[in-house]
Design an enzyme around this catalytic site. Structure first.
Site, short mmCIF file in Angstrom:
data_model
loop_
_atom_site.label_atom_id
_atom_site.label_comp_id
_atom_site.label_asym_id
_atom_site.label_seq_id
_atom_site.Cartn_x
_atom_site.Cartn_y
_atom_site.Cartn_z
N GLU A 115 51.16 -62.12 -5.47
CA GLU A 115 50.69 -60.74 -5.60
C GLU A 115 51.69 -59.95 -6.43
O GLU A 115 52.86 -60.29 -6.49
CB GLU A 115 50.62 -60.07 -4.21
CG GLU A 115 49.71 -60.74 -3.25
CD GLU A 115 50.01 -60.29 -1.82
OE1 GLU A 115 50.36 -59.10 -1.62
OE2 GLU A 115 49.91 -61.12 -0.92
N LYS A 117 54.26 -57.10 -6.89
CA LYS A 117 55.10 -56.33 -5.99
C LYS A 117 55.03 -54.88 -6.45
O LYS A 117 55.53 -54.52 -7.52
CB LYS A 117 56.54 -56.83 -6.03
CG LYS A 117 57.43 -56.12 -5.04
CD LYS A 117 58.74 -56.87 -4.86
CE LYS A 117 59.55 -56.33 -3.70
NZ LYS A 117 60.12 -55.02 -3.90
N ASP A 119 55.94 -51.19 -6.74
CA ASP A 119 57.22 -50.52 -6.57
C ASP A 119 56.99 -49.13 -6.00
O ASP A 119 56.90 -48.14 -6.71
CB ASP A 119 57.93 -50.42 -7.93
CG ASP A 119 59.41 -50.13 -7.75
OD1 ASP A 119 59.88 -50.17 -6.60
OD2 ASP A 119 60.08 -49.87 -8.76
N TYR A 224 48.25 -54.63 1.94
CA TYR A 224 48.28 -56.07 1.73
C TYR A 224 48.69 -56.88 2.95
O TYR A 224 48.79 -58.09 2.87
CB TYR A 224 49.23 -56.42 0.59
CG TYR A 224 50.60 -55.77 0.75
CD1 TYR A 224 50.94 -54.67 -0.02
CD2 TYR A 224 51.50 -56.22 1.71
CE1 TYR A 224 52.15 -54.04 0.15
CE2 TYR A 224 52.70 -55.60 1.89
CZ TYR A 224 53.03 -54.51 1.11
OH TYR A 224 54.23 -53.88 1.30
N LYS A 312 61.89 -61.05 -8.94
CA LYS A 312 62.14 -59.74 -9.56
C LYS A 312 62.10 -59.85 -11.07
O LYS A 312 62.77 -60.69 -11.64
CB LYS A 312 63.52 -59.21 -9.13
CG LYS A 312 63.58 -58.77 -7.67
CD LYS A 312 62.86 -57.45 -7.51
CE LYS A 312 63.22 -56.72 -6.24
NZ LYS A 312 64.17 -55.69 -6.29
N CYS A 406 86.79 -27.96 -26.02
CA CYS A 406 85.34 -27.80 -26.06
C CYS A 406 84.85 -27.96 -27.50
O CYS A 406 85.38 -27.32 -28.41
CB CYS A 406 84.97 -26.42 -25.53
SG CYS A 406 83.23 -26.04 -25.75
N CYS A 409 83.63 -24.11 -28.42
CA CYS A 409 84.50 -22.93 -28.48
C CYS A 409 85.99 -23.29 -28.63
O CYS A 409 86.83 -22.41 -28.74
CB CYS A 409 84.32 -22.07 -27.23
SG CYS A 409 85.07 -22.79 -25.76
N CYS A 424 84.04 -27.07 -19.71
CA CYS A 424 84.59 -25.98 -20.49
C CYS A 424 84.55 -24.77 -19.56
O CYS A 424 83.48 -24.35 -19.13
CB CYS A 424 83.74 -25.71 -21.73
SG CYS A 424 84.22 -24.17 -22.53
N CYS A 429 82.21 -19.07 -23.54
CA CYS A 429 81.91 -20.16 -24.49
C CYS A 429 80.49 -19.97 -25.04
O CYS A 429 79.55 -19.86 -24.27
CB CYS A 429 82.01 -21.51 -23.78
SG CYS A 429 81.42 -22.88 -24.77
P1 AMP Z 1 62.61 -54.79 -0.62
O1 AMP Z 1 62.45 -53.53 0.20
O2 AMP Z 1 63.09 -54.52 -2.02
O3 AMP Z 1 63.36 -55.86 0.08
O4 AMP Z 1 61.16 -55.36 -0.87
C1 AMP Z 1 60.29 -55.55 0.21
C2 AMP Z 1 59.22 -54.55 0.11
O5 AMP Z 1 58.37 -54.77 -0.99
C3 AMP Z 1 58.29 -54.57 1.27
O6 AMP Z 1 58.83 -53.89 2.36
C4 AMP Z 1 57.10 -53.87 0.72
O7 AMP Z 1 57.23 -52.49 0.96
C5 AMP Z 1 57.19 -54.04 -0.78
N1 AMP Z 1 56.03 -54.70 -1.38
C6 AMP Z 1 55.39 -54.26 -2.48
N2 AMP Z 1 54.35 -55.03 -2.79
C7 AMP Z 1 54.31 -56.00 -1.88
C8 AMP Z 1 53.44 -57.12 -1.65
N3 AMP Z 1 52.41 -57.38 -2.47
N4 AMP Z 1 53.70 -57.90 -0.59
C9 AMP Z 1 54.74 -57.66 0.23
N5 AMP Z 1 55.59 -56.63 0.08
C10 AMP Z 1 55.38 -55.80 -0.96
ZN ZN Z 2 83.29 -24.07 -24.69
#
Ligand code: AMP
Ligand code: ZN
Length: 668
Positions: A115, A117, A119, A224, A312, A406, A409, A424, A429
């Site tokens: 899947e 990940k 962010d 998920y 990653k 600076c 000035c 500064c 200035c």
């Molecule tokens: P980390 O906090 O960096 O260790 O990463 C783990 C976190 O990734 C989990 O706690 C989830 O919040 C997040 N995450 C995002 N997408 C997924 C996914 N598809 N499956 C599992 N965890 C995920």
């Molecule tokens: Zn200055």
């Protein structure tokens, strides 16, 4: 010092440093380093701890997940622990993971669910007999903070699901990239620090106190996983995703059930390239042993499941050339070095400049003009110089020198005590003066038409403008003599300046340029503090009793008014006739205008929310804690510590729900 001492010291340092970064990341949503740099620190610590287990610190961050909890918020224990994930930084590590799982399970073949990940920010939903009961953050993995109201602002969140019994559903809240950009633009206008990336913006949003504010931010989520359940719902991870989809949860459809290792690799490589086209950020691929019975067999480490790992992505890195370093003087006088680079395209945009932050960063990187430098976008957004390519560096390259004076000035620069920022300190200035004046006259501030950047610099150059108060003492005959300035424009300028004397107090307050006080914050402040005297005398505690004002803003305000230069400027502006009072128009039009209220205990006929709305509708102000600032405490049944505290302060009137309703005009 012998080797062991060195290693011990390094472990202690890493432990402390990673914990500090955890705090910045999870609690404050304002990290100082990129995820990649963070992961590098963490990895070093894990390696050292494995080699020297006896040196491992009791509070090692490798043993627990970074906590987003604040003391004093409402928390609920998770019914099943929320884990973190182990990371793989290369395809080799990914391969070892799969091989190890096969080996531990004594199988030759494993289905793997791959899947994206996402962010974002992990979230836990609890449903009982099909109804959403609450939503919590991951917290420290055992206990999470309640954020139900904010989560309910998610557009596609099912409040009911077809499942009898108890179940935890887990997912990731994220902010679409376009929303992130919009919010940052707004924050910039408000003088707030911008979010480094959508993840920080999402986690910052989830923790906001005001759900209506959260709603404006258009958060999304993908779900998920299942945490606790009193009755299994599926036999594999891929089935869980399908079921969540069927139940109405937003799920990410970019997943596969890989049948071979090659398929996993292809999936990772594909998304490493394609991820920039998505509307949300992904920082890797999560691969999970698909079969849940096998997952259970593999079990968990102290921190993460042994049946899953996060591959990653590396931040896209490019080589460019350092053409020069510019030194910019900001409104506060801070001098910031900026790398001027030969333009390169990284992660979708062209990069030609990158901040170098401060002198220590330059020394750490050992930068020299003409160097080949490695550039990434940290958090995929902000350009950052990672390091120098030292190979084949000609020895003709000159070290970057931080100026002693600076650049604008020529006043001698001073280093902040105990810090790394160089200032500064010359309050006259021109660089600072120019920026401060631009801010003062800008639209959201005093809105003085005709006094934009170009004219400000013209007047400064000609010695007609040396401070903010000079705006109101301009010698117009002299301006008339300048090229470019005709009678008509001088008349207009004069009129705009005169008009600005009656500008609203909150605009003037914003114009003063107090750190962290943007135009929105200035408005909020002026609602509670009707004139400048009240603000000058306000303590941090009083300021913080306003829900929107946190510790950072409060302490910045107090610091600002402690500075005699600032108070002197205000006194001069007062003499010149500027408006340092909130206008009285709204104040007297209802009985409770501008009075401060706090509701506590259980009410009879209204919800607390309804009372809040009534207070606001009638011009009253809601504050969140008991202080001598408070005018009325509306106390319901079984009111607790707030009531006791209020009883000790004479000036606070304690009233019932009915007495409050009598005070306001209900018909309309
Ligand atoms: P980390 O906090 O960096 O260790 O990463 C783990 C976190 O990734 C989990 O706690 C989830 O919040 C997040 N995450 C995002 N997408 C997924 C996914 N598809 N499956 C599992 N965890 C995920
Ligand atoms: Zn200055």
């Amino acid at each position: 010092m012998d080797l062991m001492d060195n290693i011990k010291e390094r472990i202690i340092y890493l432990t402390k440093e990673i914990k500090r970064h955890n705090d910045l990341y999870y609690r404050h949503s304002l990290p100082e380093i990129s995820d990649y740099d963070y992961d590098t620190l963490l990895k070093e610590l894990v390696t050292l701890e494995t080699q020297y287990p006896e040196l491992k610190q009791d509070d090692s961050p490798t043993q627990r997940v970074g906590s987003d909890l604040y003391l004093g918020e409402k928390n609920i224990p998770h019914k099943q622990r929320m884990y973190s994930l182990d990371n793989a930084y290369s395809l080799e590590e990914l391969k070892s993971f799969v091989l190890k799982a096969q080996n531990d399970l004594q199988v030759k073949y494993l289905d793997i669910c791959c899947e994206l990940k996402i962010d974002g920010f992990s979230i836990n939903l609890f449903y009982k007999n099909g109804t959403l009961m609450y939503a919590t953050t991951r917290g420290d993995g055992y206990v999470g903070e309640i954020v139900t109201e904010n989560i309910k602002t998610l557009k596609d969140l099912p409040l009911k699901i077809p499942f009898a019994g108890e179940i935890e559903i887990r997912g990731e809240v994220y902010l679409p990239v376009s929303e992130f950009e919009r919010i940052n633009e707004e924050r910039q206008l408000d003088g707030l620090k911008i979010f480094a990336n959508p993840r920080n913006a999402a986690s910052g949003s989830i923790k906001l106190k005001d759900s209506s504010e959260v709603k404006k931010r258009k958060l999304n989520a993908f779900f998920y996983a299942v945490g606790f359940t009193n009755q299994p719902i599926a036999q594999s991870q891929s089935e869980i995703i399908k079921l969540l989809d069927k139940w109405g949860f937003p799920v990410n459809m970019h997943y596969i059930r890989a049948k071979s290792y090659q398929e996993i690799v292809d999936f990772c490589n594909h998304w490493d390239k394609e991820r920039y086209k998505l509307e949300y950020d992904t920082d890797g691929i999560v691969i999970k042993v698909d079969d849940i019975a096998l997952q259970e067999e593999l079990g968990y480490t102290t921190k993460s499941p042994k049946w899953a790992i996060a591959y990653k992505f590396k931040a896209e890195e490019k080589i460019s050339e350092l053409l020069d370093v510019a030194f910019q003087v900001g409104r506060t006088g801070a001098v910031t070095p900026v790398a001027l680079l030969k333009p390169v395209s990284i992660a979708g945009t062209t990069v030609a400049r990158a901040t170098l932050h401060n002198i220590e960063e330059i020394e750490r990187l050992d930068l020299r003009i003409g160097d080949k430098v490695r550039i990434i976008k940290s958090g995929e957004i902000i350009p950052k110089v990672l390091g120098v390519v030292e190979e084949n560096r000609p020895n003709t390259h000159l070290k970057v020198q931080f100026p002693e004076n600076c650049p604008v000035c020529k006043h001698k620069l001073e280093k902040e005590e105990g810090g790394v920022i160089t200032y500064c300190v010359n309050s006259a200035c021109p660089a600072q003066l120019q920026r401060r004046l631009e801010h003062f006259t800008s639209r959201d501030a005093m809105d003085i038409e005709g006094l934009g950047p170009a004219n400000i610099s013209l007047l400064i150059e000609n010695g007609l403008l040396n401070s903010i108060e000079d705006i109101y003492k301009l010698e117009y005959e002299k301006i008339l003599m300048l090229e470019r300035m005709g009678q008509k424009s001088v008349d207009n300028l004069k009129e705009a300046i005169e008009r600005s004397k009656h500008q609203d107090f909150h605009k003037l307050l914003f114009a003063l340029g107090i750190r962290f006080v943007g135009s929105k914050t200035a408005k909020i402040l002026c609602k509670s503090f009707n004139n400048i005297e009240m603000l000058i005398n306000a303590t941090e505690e009083e300021l913080q009793s306003i829900p929107e004002i946190g510790q950072k803003i409060a302490s910045s305000i107090v610091k600002f008014f402690k500075d005699d230069d600032n108070v002197n400027l205000i006194r001069k502006l007062q003499e010149l006739g500027l408006n340092f009072n909130s206008s009285d128009e709204t104040k007297n039009d209802t009985a409770i205008s501008n009075l401060k209220f706090l509701v506590t205990g259980t009410l009879k006929n209204h919800t607390r929310n309804e009372i809040h709305k009534l207070i606001e509708k009638n011009g009253g102000i809601i504050i969140s804690s008991v202080s001598k600032n408070l005018d009325y405490l509306i106390a319901g049944e079984s009111a607790g510590s707030k009531l006791t505290k209020a009883q000790k302060i004479e000036t606070i009137k304690i009233i019932s729900e009915d007495q409050f309703l009598d005070m306001i005009d209900l018909d309309e």
